[in-house]
Design a protein around this motif. Structure first.
Motif, short mmCIF file in Angstrom:
data_model
loop_
_atom_site.label_atom_id
_atom_site.label_comp_id
_atom_site.label_asym_id
_atom_site.label_seq_id
_atom_site.Cartn_x
_atom_site.Cartn_y
_atom_site.Cartn_z
N ILE A 80 4.68 -5.28 -10.96
CA ILE A 80 5.85 -5.46 -11.74
C ILE A 80 5.60 -5.14 -13.14
CG2 ILE A 80 6.84 -7.31 -13.01
CD1 ILE A 80 6.37 -9.39 -10.50
N ALA A 81 4.21 -4.86 -13.37
CA ALA A 81 3.79 -4.17 -14.79
C ALA A 81 4.13 -2.64 -14.66
CB ALA A 81 2.48 -4.54 -15.12
N ALA A 82 4.05 -2.08 -13.28
CA ALA A 82 4.09 -0.82 -13.19
C ALA A 82 5.64 -0.23 -13.46
CB ALA A 82 3.86 -0.25 -11.62
N PHE A 118 0.63 -1.30 -0.12
CA PHE A 118 -0.13 0.06 -0.03
C PHE A 118 0.82 1.13 0.11
CE2 PHE A 118 -2.02 3.40 2.52
CZ PHE A 118 -3.33 3.68 1.78
N PHE A 119 1.85 1.27 0.87
CA PHE A 119 2.82 2.42 0.89
C PHE A 119 3.65 2.64 -0.18
CE2 PHE A 119 1.84 1.76 5.59
CZ PHE A 119 1.01 3.15 5.69
N VAL A 120 4.23 1.46 -0.75
CA VAL A 120 4.89 1.50 -1.96
C VAL A 120 4.44 1.97 -3.08
CG1 VAL A 120 6.21 -0.04 -3.61
CG2 VAL A 120 6.66 -0.08 -1.02
N ILE A 121 3.19 1.70 -3.33
CA ILE A 121 2.22 2.12 -4.47
C ILE A 121 2.06 3.40 -4.38
CG2 ILE A 121 -0.23 1.88 -5.43
CD1 ILE A 121 -0.26 -1.14 -4.42
N GLY A 122 1.92 3.83 -3.22
CA GLY A 122 1.59 5.46 -2.79
C GLY A 122 2.88 6.28 -3.36
N LEU A 123 3.92 5.70 -2.92
CA LEU A 123 5.24 6.34 -2.99
C LEU A 123 5.59 6.46 -4.73
CD1 LEU A 123 7.25 5.40 0.24
CD2 LEU A 123 6.09 7.49 -0.61
N ALA A 124 5.32 5.43 -5.10
CA ALA A 124 5.67 5.18 -6.57
C ALA A 124 4.58 5.97 -7.60
CB ALA A 124 5.17 3.60 -7.00
N GLY A 125 3.51 6.39 -6.94
CA GLY A 125 2.89 7.25 -7.76
C GLY A 125 3.27 8.72 -7.67
N VAL A 144 6.19 2.23 -16.17
CA VAL A 144 5.92 3.67 -15.75
C VAL A 144 7.09 3.99 -15.12
CG1 VAL A 144 4.41 5.37 -15.23
CG2 VAL A 144 3.55 3.28 -16.29
N VAL A 145 7.55 3.43 -14.06
CA VAL A 145 8.46 3.68 -13.16
C VAL A 145 9.50 2.45 -13.14
CG1 VAL A 145 9.34 4.32 -10.78
CG2 VAL A 145 7.08 4.98 -11.75
N PRO A 146 10.56 2.43 -13.72
CA PRO A 146 11.36 1.27 -14.04
C PRO A 146 11.88 0.78 -12.59
CG PRO A 146 12.17 3.08 -15.52
CD PRO A 146 11.26 3.78 -14.45
N ILE A 147 12.06 1.12 -11.47
CA ILE A 147 12.29 0.40 -10.16
C ILE A 147 11.27 -0.35 -9.83
CG2 ILE A 147 11.33 2.37 -8.77
CD1 ILE A 147 15.04 0.46 -8.35
N MET A 148 10.02 -0.13 -10.16
CA MET A 148 9.17 -1.21 -9.85
C MET A 148 9.15 -2.41 -10.29
SD MET A 148 7.38 0.65 -7.67
CE MET A 148 5.95 -0.60 -7.61
N PHE A 149 9.99 -2.58 -11.48
CA PHE A 149 10.37 -4.02 -11.81
C PHE A 149 11.13 -4.78 -10.62
CE2 PHE A 149 10.59 -2.08 -16.35
CZ PHE A 149 9.20 -2.99 -16.87
N PHE A 150 11.98 -4.21 -10.02
CA PHE A 150 12.56 -4.63 -8.98
C PHE A 150 11.66 -4.82 -7.71
CE2 PHE A 150 14.90 -4.00 -5.13
CZ PHE A 150 15.84 -5.08 -5.14
N LEU A 151 11.30 -3.65 -7.29
CA LEU A 151 10.08 -3.69 -6.02
C LEU A 151 8.96 -4.55 -6.15
CD1 LEU A 151 10.16 0.21 -5.42
CD2 LEU A 151 11.35 -1.68 -4.04
N GLY A 152 8.35 -4.73 -7.27
CA GLY A 152 7.63 -5.56 -7.69
C GLY A 152 7.78 -6.80 -7.51
N GLY A 153 9.07 -7.25 -8.11
CA GLY A 153 9.77 -8.50 -7.77
C GLY A 153 9.88 -8.92 -6.45
#
Length: 112
Positions: A69-71, A13-20, A74-83
């Motif tokens: 992961i698909a995010a 939840f927090f990571v999604i908000g910060l990624a936004g 839009v924000v490349p670091i989300m590949f890593f964080l999503g993984g």
């Protein structure tokens, strides 16, 4: 299992908000679209905290992991964080079920 999975989902939840917030600065996605998607994902993460033990809850959690992961498009670091969160989700489900089995075995043993 519910406690471990809910902990992972709250972190998401927090990571999604910060990624936004990051996506607002780094991407060309319109702000309204960006926050509509982030808002839905954040709401799903919170709702899943209560749905983990119900049928389909874990599967919806996997859908959220795929979305994180698909995010990364839009924000490349989300590949890593999503993984990382997908790995945490797997561990939460796997080890949470193990803990539930052990608790049930101990409860059955204590009852007899």
């Amino acid at each position: 299992m519910r406690t471990l999975c809910a902990s992972t989902l709250i972190g998401e939840f927090f990571v999604i908000g910060l990624a936004g917030l990051v996506a607002m600065q780094l991407s060309e996605v319109p702000t309204g679209t960006l926050w509509a998607v982030c808002g839905v994902a954040m709401t799903l993460a919170l709702l899943l905290c209560g749905m983990v033990g119900r049928p389909g809850g874990v599967q919806l959690g996997w859908v959220l992991q795929a979305g994180l992961i698909a995010a990364g498009f839009v924000v490349p670091i989300m590949f890593f964080l999503g993984g990382c969160f997908a790995a945490l989700w797997w561990a939460s489900v796997h080890y949470g079920r193990e803990v539930d089995r052990i608790k049930a075995r101990h409860a059955a043993h204590a009852a007899s």
